[in-house]
Scaffold this active site. Sequence first.
Site, mmCIF file in Angstrom:
data_model
loop_
_atom_site.group_PDB
_atom_site.id
_atom_site.type_symbol
_atom_site.label_atom_id
_atom_site.label_comp_id
_atom_site.label_asym_id
_atom_site.label_seq_id
_atom_site.Cartn_x
_atom_site.Cartn_y
_atom_site.Cartn_z
ATOM 1 N N THR A 1 -6.063 -1.285 7.777
ATOM 2 C CA THR A 1 -6.588 -2.544 7.255
ATOM 3 C C THR A 1 -6.205 -3.731 8.129
ATOM 4 O OG1 THR A 1 -6.368 -4.090 5.376
ATOM 5 C CG2 THR A 1 -4.521 -2.639 5.785
ATOM 6 N N ASP A 2 -7.026 -4.781 8.058
ATOM 7 C CA ASP A 2 -6.700 -6.019 8.769
ATOM 8 C C ASP A 2 -5.484 -6.723 8.182
ATOM 9 O OD1 ASP A 2 -7.879 -6.855 6.378
ATOM 10 O OD2 ASP A 2 -9.374 -8.146 7.322
ATOM 11 N N LYS B 1 0.878 0.052 4.646
ATOM 12 C CA LYS B 1 -0.154 0.445 5.598
ATOM 13 C C LYS B 1 0.343 0.296 7.035
ATOM 14 C CE LYS B 1 -3.765 1.657 5.072
ATOM 15 N NZ LYS B 1 -4.276 3.069 4.935
#
Length: 282
Positions: free
Chosen positions: A114-115, A143
């Site tokens: 994810t960003d 993450k």
Amino acid sequence: MRLLVTGGAGFIGSHFVKRMLAAGEDVVVLDKFTYAGNPANLPPGVECHRGDIAVRENVDQLGRVEAIVNFAAETHVDRSILGPEDFVRTDVLGTLVLLQAARELSARFVHVSTDEVYGDVEPGWSSREDDPLRPSSPYSASKAGGDLQVLAGVRTFGVNASVTRGSNTYGPNQYPEKILPLFATNALDGDALPLYGDGRQVRDWLHVDDHCAAIELVLQEGRPGEVYNVAANEEHENAELARLIIEHLDTDPALIRHVEDRAGHDRRYSLDATRLRALGWE
């Protein structure tokens, strides 16, 4: 190619499963079927197993595969604030278990991230793959931990693995806890649209089909040890999205309700996808 898709009954994972089946691949799904995993998201006849990526026996029961694409994750920031332990178990330990399996099978491994691992991004800048990671929530920290396990696995053990980092993704079958499906369903039902803080948070939006096309390209063409940002450069404030939904559905603007902001809420995400576009993604 026999391809294991973990988290394949979830939102993005199920779209990827359908895409790879259409391409003629032999797909097997492993999913824990938590609240966001729905068997109805999958086409009839697909090989699907209930299991936990953090339990090695659940992974080994599937036999030999030539590639693994990992969508399995605890994903919602609000839930991570309430119960971070589950996030660390799935997003870090689970990723490590899959990485170890890929190493032993000599399988290609793509880890979908994810960003949010980059944290807040100042106006005028878009995060690049080599930028420092500055996660702000238990979710994004877990993450980031998974990402780093993958990169370490490439460096230390020679695993053929890559990481993708996608921006906010939307499309059919998304569980209605994320802002777009939540606001759309609430507006249709005449319920409030709870907008955090001043609503000026900026997110970069990406359709699920474009996201899956990028992951497929990285699976096929990505280099081991490389990270690939995935973004369509569609940046919008949350308040703007709320207004667009109200206008499109012709409902009462008074449904938009400002609520107390989320703890540690990032103001802006933005990704530079130059590396991915160089592979041929459009």
